[in-house]
Design a protein around this motif. Structure first.
Motif, PDB file in Angstrom:
ATOM      1  N   ARG A   1       0.850  -1.187   0.000  1.00 23.00           N
ATOM      2  CA  ARG A   1       0.000   0.000   0.000  1.00 23.00           C
ATOM      3  C   ARG A   1       0.887   1.239   0.000  1.00 23.00           C
ATOM      4  NH1 ARG A   1      -5.383   0.764  -0.163  1.00 23.00           N
ATOM      5  NH2 ARG A   1      -5.809   1.375   1.974  1.00 23.00           N
ATOM      6  N   GLY A   2       0.380   2.323  -0.525  1.00 26.14           N
ATOM      7  CA  GLY A   2       1.088   3.590  -0.504  1.00 26.14           C
ATOM      8  C   GLY A   2       0.261   4.635   0.215  1.00 26.14           C
ATOM      9  N   THR A   3       0.928   5.649   0.762  1.00 28.91           N
ATOM     10  CA  THR A   3       0.183   6.680   1.472  1.00 28.91           C
ATOM     11  C   THR A   3      -0.723   7.462   0.525  1.00 28.91           C
ATOM     12  OG1 THR A   3       2.097   8.162   1.264  1.00 28.91           O
ATOM     13  CG2 THR A   3       1.869   6.922   3.319  1.00 28.91           C
ATOM     14  N   GLU A   4      -0.320   7.592  -0.747  1.00 30.93           N
ATOM     15  CA  GLU A   4      -1.184   8.271  -1.716  1.00 30.93           C
ATOM     16  C   GLU A   4      -2.478   7.494  -1.932  1.00 30.93           C
ATOM     17  OE1 GLU A   4       1.988   7.705  -2.164  1.00 30.93           O
ATOM     18  OE2 GLU A   4       2.955   9.670  -2.478  1.00 30.93           O
ATOM     19  N   GLU A   5      -2.376   6.169  -1.952  1.00 32.03           N
ATOM     20  CA  GLU A   5      -3.565   5.328  -2.114  1.00 32.03           C
ATOM     21  C   GLU A   5      -4.496   5.451  -0.918  1.00 32.03           C
ATOM     22  OE1 GLU A   5      -4.657   0.563  -2.738  1.00 32.03           O
ATOM     23  OE2 GLU A   5      -2.566   1.237  -2.649  1.00 32.03           O
ATOM     24  N   VAL A   6      -3.908   5.462   0.279  1.00 31.46           N
ATOM     25  CA  VAL A   6      -4.707   5.628   1.494  1.00 31.46           C
ATOM     26  C   VAL A   6      -5.378   6.994   1.496  1.00 31.46           C
ATOM     27  CG1 VAL A   6      -4.596   5.837   4.010  1.00 31.46           C
ATOM     28  CG2 VAL A   6      -3.325   4.017   2.849  1.00 31.46           C
TER      29      VAL A   6
ATOM     30  N   ALA B   1      -6.237   8.788  -1.044  1.00 26.89           N
ATOM     31  CA  ALA B   1      -7.334   8.789  -2.016  1.00 26.89           C
ATOM     32  C   ALA B   1      -8.598   8.213  -1.397  1.00 26.89           C
ATOM     33  CB  ALA B   1      -6.937   8.005  -3.261  1.00 26.89           C
ATOM     34  N   GLU B   2      -8.456   7.179  -0.578  1.00 29.43           N
ATOM     35  CA  GLU B   2      -9.622   6.616   0.117  1.00 29.43           C
ATOM     36  C   GLU B   2     -10.203   7.618   1.105  1.00 29.43           C
ATOM     37  OE1 GLU B   2      -8.233   3.068   1.946  1.00 29.43           O
ATOM     38  OE2 GLU B   2      -8.025   1.958   0.052  1.00 29.43           O
TER      39      GLU B   2
END
Length: 324
Positions: free
Chosen positions: A296-301, A303-304
């Motif tokens: 997981r990436g912080t950018e993905e988190v 976005a959520e």
């Protein structure tokens, strides 16, 4: 230089940078947002993509004092902040300023410096002062650090601590250029065109005026609450050990104001906050080990988080207020 609006100032600086950095208008806008916020920017990517070109072009666009500090393992904290030198004949100490005494400081490859040397930037980035042997000295204003770093898993690098990362208003990534932009890079290289050919397009007085105008950009209370809710949501997310601090919320509003100003607006909209959320907040978040194992990436988190936090209704935003 006469006082100009933030929108006009942005156009001048962006055009100047884009003479040597091709095909990256969004990246250039975010870098100028940092300049207009008097915030620091960290440019991270693999070697050869133009990190230093962006940093040098941004610095060259401002008619102020510019200093470059090349971070290496043998760089000392005193090279950054300065040192007291004793003059025996005069029986007194004299302060010799280090590299941070400038309006724009280019900290090139910052994560090749040792943690002790990196820590020399903590005070000046937050407080705009340097303390050496109990003597506190202010750096010139406006003051901005433009740092570049290679990915942390590359050989010869030291991870920036969380306290250091939190001082940067934004972390940006350059990314690979498209074929047309890469062709222009090759032609510029053949013609000897680079950041050293750029001339300043924004004087210090004009920049101070722009920074003051950005601080006056209207932010509706509902949108301030939206920024707080985004930060709070990161603190509750199951994949994060550490969410955004109140400093992160403050940074989000500062960046959103400057982002709106680059478009010539005097108010912030929800989209302004969304556009700057990732570069402002992602580097302030720490993933849990199990989330890292799942890649997981912080950018993905983030976005959520942006998808889950309700946006204030347009009836109570600054847009509606501005039209009353």
């Amino acid at each position: 230089m006469n006082q100009i609006s933030p929108g006009e100032a942005y156009e001048r600086v962006a055009r100047n940078i884009q003479q040597v950095l091709h095909g990256k208008p969004g990246l250039v806008r975010l870098a100028v947002v940092c300049l207009f916020s008097e915030g620091h920017v960290l440019v991270e990517d693999v070697p050869g993509l133009g990190k230093t070109t962006l940093a040098r072009s941004l610095a060259a666009s401002v008619d102020g004092k510019l200093r470059r500090i090349q971070f290496t393992p043998d760089l000392l904290p005193s090279d950054v902040t300065g040192v007291m030198v004793y003059h025996q004949g005069e029986n007194r100490f004299e302060f010799h300023p280090g590299g941070v005494f400038a309006n724009v400081v280019l900290a090139d490859e910052i994560n090749r410096g040792t943690p002790k040397t990196q820590a020399a930037l903590l005070e000046v980035m937050e407080e705009r002062t340097v303390t050496v042997d109990s003597e506190r000295c202010a750096v010139p204003r406006p003051f901005m650090v433009v740092a570049t770093q290679n990915p942390i898993d590359m050989e010869g690098t030291y991870r920036l601590p969380e306290a250091q990362l939190d001082r940067f208003l934004m972390r940006l990534s350059v990314g690979y250029p498209d074929p047309a932009a890469e062709i222009r890079v090759l032609l510029d290289e053949a013609a000897g065109v680079g950041p050293e050919q750029l001339r300043p397009v924004l004087g210090l007085d004009a920049l101070r005026g722009v920074i003051a105008a950005v601080r006056r950009i209207h932010i509706d209370e509902a949108l301030a609450g939206y920024a707080v809710n985004l930060a709070a949501a990161t603190r509750r997310h199951d994949d994060l050990t550490l969410g955004a601090s109140p400093r992160g919320s403050v940074a989000l509003i500062r960046a959103a104001r400057a982002f709106a100003a680059t478009y010539g607006r005097e108010y912030v909209t929800p989209d302004d906050i969304k556009q700057v959320a990732a570069p402002v907040l992602a580097h302030r978040l720490i993933l849990k080990p199990e989330a890292e194992l799942r890649r997981r990436g912080t950018e993905e988190v983030l976005a959520e988080v942006l998808a889950s936090v309700p946006v204030p209704g347009m009836g109570v935003t600054a847009v509606a207020r501005a039209r009353v």
